[in-house]
Write a protein that holds these residues in place. Structure first.
Motif, PDB file in Angstrom:
ATOM      1  N   GLU A  19       0.816  -1.163  -0.153  1.00 59.05           N
ATOM      2  CA  GLU A  19      -0.014  -0.072  -0.140  1.00 59.05           C
ATOM      3  C   GLU A  19       0.713   1.429  -0.239  1.00 59.05           C
ATOM      4  N   PHE A  20       0.667   2.299  -0.823  1.00 58.46           N
ATOM      5  CA  PHE A  20       1.267   3.610  -0.945  1.00 58.46           C
ATOM      6  C   PHE A  20       0.420   4.537  -0.240  1.00 58.46           C
ATOM      7  N   LYS A  21       1.116   5.412   0.560  1.00 57.34           N
ATOM      8  CA  LYS A  21       0.266   6.540   1.024  1.00 57.34           C
ATOM      9  C   LYS A  21       1.295   7.802   0.739  1.00 57.34           C
ATOM     10  N   SER A  22       0.834   8.932   0.411  1.00 56.20           N
ATOM     11  CA  SER A  22       1.342  10.189  -0.110  1.00 56.20           C
ATOM     12  C   SER A  22       1.935  10.678   1.355  1.00 56.20           C
ATOM     13  N   SER A  23       1.294  11.112   2.374  1.00 57.79           N
ATOM     14  CA  SER A  23       1.779  11.459   3.767  1.00 57.79           C
ATOM     15  C   SER A  23       2.948  12.365   3.469  1.00 57.79           C
ATOM     16  N   LYS A  24       2.820  13.353   2.761  1.00 58.01           N
ATOM     17  CA  LYS A  24       3.832  14.427   2.745  1.00 58.01           C
ATOM     18  C   LYS A  24       4.323  15.220   3.820  1.00 58.01           C
ATOM     19  N   ASP A  26       1.922  15.000   6.765  1.00 57.87           N
ATOM     20  CA  ASP A  26       0.951  14.407   7.882  1.00 57.87           C
ATOM     21  C   ASP A  26       0.571  12.948   7.343  1.00 57.87           C
ATOM     22  N   LEU A  27       0.315  11.902   8.381  1.00 63.33           N
ATOM     23  CA  LEU A  27      -0.139  10.634   8.114  1.00 63.33           C
ATOM     24  C   LEU A  27      -1.623  10.731   7.519  1.00 63.33           C
ATOM     25  N   ASN A  28      -1.934  10.045   6.500  1.00 62.30           N
ATOM     26  CA  ASN A  28      -3.169   9.794   5.860  1.00 62.30           C
ATOM     27  C   ASN A  28      -4.216   9.264   7.128  1.00 62.30           C
ATOM     28  N   ARG A  29      -5.209   9.791   7.006  1.00 59.43           N
ATOM     29  CA  ARG A  29      -6.169   9.284   8.090  1.00 59.43           C
ATOM     30  C   ARG A  29      -6.340   7.524   7.800  1.00 59.43           C
ATOM     31  N   ASP A  30      -6.664   7.170   6.669  1.00 65.37           N
ATOM     32  CA  ASP A  30      -6.800   5.644   6.500  1.00 65.37           C
ATOM     33  C   ASP A  30      -5.548   4.710   6.758  1.00 65.37           C
ATOM     34  N   VAL A  31      -4.538   5.171   7.034  1.00 66.78           N
ATOM     35  CA  VAL A  31      -3.368   4.362   7.212  1.00 66.78           C
ATOM     36  C   VAL A  31      -3.485   3.253   8.157  1.00 66.78           C
ATOM     37  N   TYR A  32      -4.257   3.721   9.405  1.00 64.75           N
ATOM     38  CA  TYR A  32      -4.562   2.892  10.424  1.00 64.75           C
ATOM     39  C   TYR A  32      -5.642   1.727   9.878  1.00 64.75           C
ATOM     40  N   GLU A  33      -6.528   2.070   8.893  1.00 64.12           N
ATOM     41  CA  GLU A  33      -7.226   0.834   8.417  1.00 64.12           C
ATOM     42  C   GLU A  33      -6.710  -0.172   7.539  1.00 64.12           C
ATOM     43  N   THR A  34      -5.449   0.431   6.751  1.00 65.79           N
ATOM     44  CA  THR A  34      -4.592  -0.467   6.314  1.00 65.79           C
ATOM     45  C   THR A  34      -3.780  -1.370   7.171  1.00 65.79           C
ATOM     46  N   VAL A  35      -3.195  -0.741   8.186  1.00 68.73           N
ATOM     47  CA  VAL A  35      -2.547  -1.648   9.333  1.00 68.73           C
ATOM     48  C   VAL A  35      -3.345  -2.583   9.721  1.00 68.73           C
ATOM     49  N   CYS A  36      -4.574  -2.250   9.866  1.00 68.41           N
ATOM     50  CA  CYS A  36      -5.720  -3.295  10.569  1.00 68.41           C
ATOM     51  C   CYS A  36      -5.954  -4.449   9.561  1.00 68.41           C
ATOM     52  N   ALA A  37      -6.193  -3.968   8.193  1.00 70.14           N
ATOM     53  CA  ALA A  37      -6.502  -4.972   6.954  1.00 70.14           C
ATOM     54  C   ALA A  37      -5.167  -5.789   6.949  1.00 70.14           C
ATOM     55  N   PHE A  38      -3.965  -5.406   7.002  1.00 63.00           N
ATOM     56  CA  PHE A  38      -2.895  -6.307   6.638  1.00 63.00           C
ATOM     57  C   PHE A  38      -2.851  -7.394   7.932  1.00 63.00           C
ATOM     58  N   GLY A  44       1.636  -6.997   5.124  1.00 64.26           N
ATOM     59  CA  GLY A  44       1.881  -6.361   4.227  1.00 64.26           C
ATOM     60  C   GLY A  44       2.893  -5.342   4.622  1.00 64.26           C
ATOM     61  N   GLU A  45       3.168  -4.381   3.560  1.00 62.84           N
ATOM     62  CA  GLU A  45       4.339  -3.354   3.570  1.00 62.84           C
ATOM     63  C   GLU A  45       3.601  -2.015   3.128  1.00 62.84           C
ATOM     64  N   ILE A  46       3.941  -1.079   4.050  1.00 65.29           N
ATOM     65  CA  ILE A  46       3.426   0.346   3.602  1.00 65.29           C
ATOM     66  C   ILE A  46       4.288   1.335   3.418  1.00 65.29           C
ATOM     67  N   LEU A  47       4.345   2.002   2.278  1.00 64.22           N
ATOM     68  CA  LEU A  47       5.293   2.969   1.872  1.00 64.22           C
ATOM     69  C   LEU A  47       4.754   4.487   1.966  1.00 64.22           C
TER      70      LEU A  47
END
Length: 619
Positions: A19-24, A26-38, A44-47
């Protein structure tokens, strides 16, 4: 290297495990949803710093520290991710832009994010909270994948040992003063540790296999897993049988303690400083071996786990559920949990570090301990091999407590800088090219050409053969496994004895400057700082025997266990010179203070004892 791996992930694009997140900024709000899903699916791996199209936009350097702090705080907060998890971020520079990388392991539990259950499907995070069929399937999948999660509904609290639960509570409190376990009763602690679960196939609740292995009575454990044991063997002189043996058939917490004590009894401990603190390299290595053999074992396999100390190596083996096959490269591997619940309890108690750090520590401290590299082979049987320096093993057994550490450091420095540098550095510099030396370092066990090229990250076969392989073969540093059939499709290559010597020599030559610095530091720091600090504190108050006892005391130990760790046989001598003075100085305390003669009595370090070991001037 992590950079090359991230480039490959970016090139492949987002998917089930990426999963890619821009997060230039600040953290994208949905990053924790991705953590939970992984966590709930395959890991998985988050960049962070890469947009959905795969373009590297980078994270603003000024915001990185805050983003890391916010992320770690959130994933450790059960109100955000429940149960909470231990994740870390790594910062990587790609084309002048900063990328933050997070590896999320597959979990043995079902996690929620803000009270909702998320699952991964292709490159999307799906909220399945209201879909009971999918949620139930997720629970069933977890329990069948991780055998540690198998529920035993007829196992009761009376089948567990309350003293072990209390030990976990106190050890967690030592690691974190406000740890929530400190104020929980036994059942609440066990539920928090995720060892009391609901079986979603039967609807029954009970203690899991992980809970029984961690906190169960011996008879409970052996009734659930009759083949459970860890065999500790010393085999140096009597090669047909053994010189010493400990047949460990007990809970994982006390098994850990006995593995460490066995290593302390039979292995030397070379002098080593990190900063101004002395580090027990031997204990660091045994800690990683113990953690690996207990945390990552597949317990339903009947293969007997063992740790064998020989003249030339330490061999550890255990049954395994392999996620990959072959040798583990510390610079290019993806950690994957085998028993996340057991690992979590060990981390809370301070017996293990975060996922993946153990591999790096083992390579780091083996380089100090035996000036070589360990081998970690992941197959259906997981094997760890730590080479030993035979001369040092023979010399130092029984001497470590008595010898002056500075003298040992001086001897080792003389051997390394004098003998090895003089004998072999000329060979390496004069005869072996940098390419050949690199090939030797990458060659583990037996490898095909393709495997060696992959390890070297090379694509050109002609270049590889001309600059790397042929010179190594000509100098007899590498040999074919099928010498009579050079073109055989089964052909592999392995190091020769000369090749191994060249690697060792090159590492020693590289560390020569460091050795010189350390020797100077050791002489100055140990003779000056340590002697100055500790002599005033210890010599005036605490004898050398008591200080040695403190160093050997791990978790909670009986008198017999402490005497074994100290290699003492005389009980009166032990009590008079070691134990009683330590108790009088309040450096060690009884676990059952109201019953000094209890047959269940054990001893543990006090806060004052720990401070003294850490060099606290106020101890």
């Amino acid at each position: 290297m992590l950079e090359s791996r991230l480039r490959a992930l970016i090139k492949e694009g987002e998917g089930l495990r990426v999963e890619f997140k821009s997060s230039k900024k600040d953290l994208n709000r949905d990053v924790y949803e991705t953590v939970c899903a992984f966590l709930n699916r395959y890991g998985g791996e988050i960049l962070l710093g890469v947009d959905d199209k795969g373009d590297i936009i980078g994270v603003e350097p000024a915001t990185i520290a805050r983003i890391k702090k916010d992320f770690i705080t959130a994933v450790n907060n059960p109100q955000k991710i429940a149960p909470s998890v231990y994740l870390s971020m790594e910062q990587v520079n790609i084309d002048g832009k900063q990328i933050l990388y997070v590896f999320v392991p597959q979990s043995s539990q079902v996690h929620t994010c803000n009270g909702k259950v998320f699952d991964r499907n292709q490159d999307a995070d799906l909220d399945i909270t209201a879909k009971s069929t999918l949620v139930s399937a997720l629970y069933i999948n977890k329990q069948t994948f991780y055998t540690e999660s198998k529920v035993y509904p007829y196992c009761e609290m009376a089948d567990l040992r309350p003293d072990l639960i209390d030990l976990a509570r106190r050890q967690a409190g030592f690691q974190k003063t406000n740890h929530p376990w400190k104020n929980m009763d036994d059942m609440a602690l066990l539920k928090s540790a995720k060892v009391f679960l609901k079986d979603y196939q039967t609807g029954k609740e009970g203690f899991s296999l992980a809970g029984i292995l961690l906190f169960g009575k011996d008879e409970t454990i052996l009734s659930v897993i009759p083949h459970h044991k860890t065999d500790l063997i010393l085999r140096r002189e009597n090669l047909d049988r053994y010189d010493d043996r400990d047949d460990v058939r007990t809970n994982l917490i006390e098994s850990y303690n006995r593995i460490i004590a066995f290593g302390q009894k039979h292995l030397s401990d070379p002098f080593y400083l990190e900063g101004t603190h002395r580090i027990s390299v031997r204990d660091k290595i045994m800690r990683e071996i113990a953690s690996n053999i207990l945390i990552h074992r597949e317990y339903v396999k009947a293969f007997p786990a063992k740790v064998i100390i020989e003249k030339s190596r330490i061999l550890a083996e255990n049954g395994n559920r392999a996620n990959s096959h072959g040798l583990i490269d510390p610079n290019n591997f993806t950690p994957c949990p085998k028993n996340p619940v057991i690992a979590g309890v060990f981390r809370q108690m301070g017996l293990a570090d975060e996922l993946g750090s153990g591999v790096r520590n083992l390579f780091k401290y083996t380089a100090v301990f035996s000036r070589s590299r360990p081998e970690m082979l992941e197959e259906d049987i997981f094997r760890v091999i730590v080479p030993l320096v035979e001369e040092a093993t023979d010399q130092v057994t029984g001497q470590v407590a008595a010898q002056d550490a500075v003298q040992v450091a001086g001897q080792v420095t003389g051997q390394v800088a004098g003998q090895v540098t003089g004998q072999v550095t000329g060979q390496v510099a004069g005869q072996v090219t940098a390419q050949v030396l690199l090939l030797l370092k990458k060659c583990h066990l037996e490898m095909t050409k393709k495997e060696m090229m992959n390890a070297l990250e090379l694509k050109g076969r002609d270049n590889f053969e001309e600059l790397y392989l042929q010179p190594a073969l000509e100098q007899k540093l590498i040999e074919r496994t099928i010498p009579d059939k050079p073109q055989s499709r089964l052909q592999k290559y392995r190091l020769t004895g000369n090749g191994t010597l060249i690697i060792q020599a090159s590492e020693k030559a590289v560390s020569q400057d460091t050795t010189g610095q350390v020797t100077g530091q050791v002489t100055g720091q140990v003779a000056g700082q340590v002697t100055g600090q500790v002599t005033g504190q210890v010599t005036g108050q605490v004898t050398a025997q008591v200080l040695l006892l403190l160093k050997k005391c791990h978790l909670e130990m009986t008198k017999k266990e402490m005497m074994n760790a100290l290699e003492l046989k005389g009980r009166d001598n032990f009590e008079e010179l070691y134990l009683q003075p330590a108790l009088e100085h309040k450096l060690i305390e009884r676990t059952i203070p109201g019953k000094p003669q209890s047959r269940l009595q054990k001893y543990r370090l006090t806060d004052k004892g720990r401070q003294l070991l850490q060099g606290d001037p106020n101890a």
